[in-house]
Design a protein around this motif. Structure first.
Motif, PDB file in Angstrom:
ATOM      1  N   ARG A 141      43.532  42.991  48.483  1.00 45.57           N
ATOM      2  CA  ARG A 141      43.608  42.359  47.034  1.00 45.57           C
ATOM      3  C   ARG A 141      42.202  41.891  46.465  1.00 45.57           C
ATOM      4  O   ARG A 141      41.758  42.294  45.366  1.00 45.57           O
ATOM      5  N   GLN A 142      41.263  41.577  47.364  1.00 44.60           N
ATOM      6  CA  GLN A 142      39.844  41.417  46.871  1.00 44.60           C
ATOM      7  C   GLN A 142      39.164  42.606  46.511  1.00 44.60           C
ATOM      8  O   GLN A 142      38.502  42.927  45.547  1.00 44.60           O
ATOM      9  N   GLU A 143      39.480  43.993  47.408  1.00 43.68           N
ATOM     10  CA  GLU A 143      39.013  45.101  46.875  1.00 43.68           C
ATOM     11  C   GLU A 143      39.753  45.741  45.678  1.00 43.68           C
ATOM     12  O   GLU A 143      38.806  46.139  45.043  1.00 43.68           O
ATOM     13  N   VAL A 144      40.778  45.366  45.542  1.00 41.24           N
ATOM     14  CA  VAL A 144      41.382  45.999  44.021  1.00 41.24           C
ATOM     15  C   VAL A 144      40.454  45.219  43.136  1.00 41.24           C
ATOM     16  O   VAL A 144      40.206  45.875  42.131  1.00 41.24           O
ATOM     17  N   LEU A 145      40.551  43.827  42.901  1.00 41.97           N
ATOM     18  CA  LEU A 145      39.996  43.294  42.034  1.00 41.97           C
ATOM     19  C   LEU A 145      38.344  43.402  41.705  1.00 41.97           C
ATOM     20  O   LEU A 145      37.942  43.907  40.846  1.00 41.97           O
ATOM     21  N   LYS A 146      37.677  43.869  42.902  1.00 41.42           N
ATOM     22  CA  LYS A 146      36.160  44.120  42.736  1.00 41.42           C
ATOM     23  C   LYS A 146      36.419  45.536  42.279  1.00 41.42           C
ATOM     24  O   LYS A 146      35.480  45.885  41.356  1.00 41.42           O
ATOM     25  N   THR A 147      37.265  46.511  42.653  1.00 42.51           N
ATOM     26  CA  THR A 147      37.086  47.862  42.220  1.00 42.51           C
ATOM     27  C   THR A 147      37.428  47.847  40.546  1.00 42.51           C
ATOM     28  O   THR A 147      36.704  48.378  39.901  1.00 42.51           O
ATOM     29  N   LEU A 148      38.248  47.172  40.199  1.00 43.36           N
ATOM     30  CA  LEU A 148      38.721  47.033  38.734  1.00 43.36           C
ATOM     31  C   LEU A 148      37.516  46.319  37.888  1.00 43.36           C
ATOM     32  O   LEU A 148      37.337  46.582  36.680  1.00 43.36           O
ATOM     33  N   CYS A 149      36.902  45.351  38.488  1.00 46.99           N
ATOM     34  CA  CYS A 149      35.946  44.540  37.826  1.00 46.99           C
ATOM     35  C   CYS A 149      34.719  45.568  37.653  1.00 46.99           C
ATOM     36  O   CYS A 149      34.321  45.686  36.301  1.00 46.99           O
ATOM     37  N   GLY A 150      34.332  46.545  38.568  1.00 48.46           N
ATOM     38  CA  GLY A 150      33.461  47.244  38.375  1.00 48.46           C
ATOM     39  C   GLY A 150      33.870  48.585  37.455  1.00 48.46           C
ATOM     40  O   GLY A 150      32.857  49.245  36.883  1.00 48.46           O
TER      41      GLY A 150
END
Length: 199
Positions: A75-84
């Motif tokens: 979940r955290q990785e998905v959000l971080k990836t989409l943020c960047g």
């Protein structure tokens, strides 16, 4: 849109009439379902399959903390990836997540086992359909979390030296849970098998 005869939230199409991109079939239908984990998988699979939804649901997903540690890390990785990289499509996001070591987890997540319970999560479904389904399962999941928090805080309130702030917290939790119930009633047509499993 509506609930078809099989009890899944779809548009009346047979479950196997159209394959989703890179859909895995690595989980048997007879496997015992963990309702909370399944809801976490649905919430993640929907966003991964529809990255454009991040603007609408990313903040809500960011407020959650999943019980399943592996899914919470994803979940955290998905959000971080989409943020960047906010312009990533499904394939681009999937490839990026695989490069960061999530291939095996994605294989179970983007699978027939999950899509059977939530057709809207499939990458080839309309984004507005996916958003409606995601919001419904978010309300279900968050309400379950709130009920657990309410039970824990209620026990604290029974203590002789209970702090008045604890009662204030309990009231706030109950109000949020009540609001989610109303939201679930409004979106009741969005139900699926995971709904029934959680009941």
């Amino acid at each position: 849109y509506g609930q078809n005869r099989s009890g899944n939230w779809g548009r009346g199409r047979p479950p196997g009439d159209r394959a989703a991109p890179r859909m895995a079939d690595n989980a048997g239908a007879s496997a015992q379902v963990d309702p909370m984990r399944l809801q976490e998988e649905i919430l993640l699979a929907t966003l991964i399959g529809h990255p454009r939804l991040n603007d609408a649901i990313g903040e809500l997903l960011g407020t959650l903390s999943f019980k399943s540690q592996d899914l919470d890390s994803l979940r955290q990785e998905v959000l971080k990836t989409l943020c960047g990289s906010p312009d990533l499509d499904f394939k681009g996001l999937e490839d990026q997540l695989c490069r960061t070591g999530n291939s095996e987890l994605l294989g179970g997540l983007l699978s027939r086992r999950v899509y059977t319970h939530a057709r809207f999560a499939r990458p080839d479904e309309p984004v507005d359909y996916a958003e409606q389904g995601w919001m419904h399962f978010y309300r279900l999941y968050r309400r379950e979390q709130l009920l657990e928090e309410i039970a824990a805080v209620t026990e604290l309130c029974k203590a002789v030296d209970s702090n008045p702030a604890t009662f204030t917290l309990l009231k706030a939790l109950k109000q949020e849970a009540d609001a989610l119930v109303m939201g679930s009633v409004e979106g009741a047509h969005v139900s699926g098998n995971a709904n029934n499993d959680a009941a």
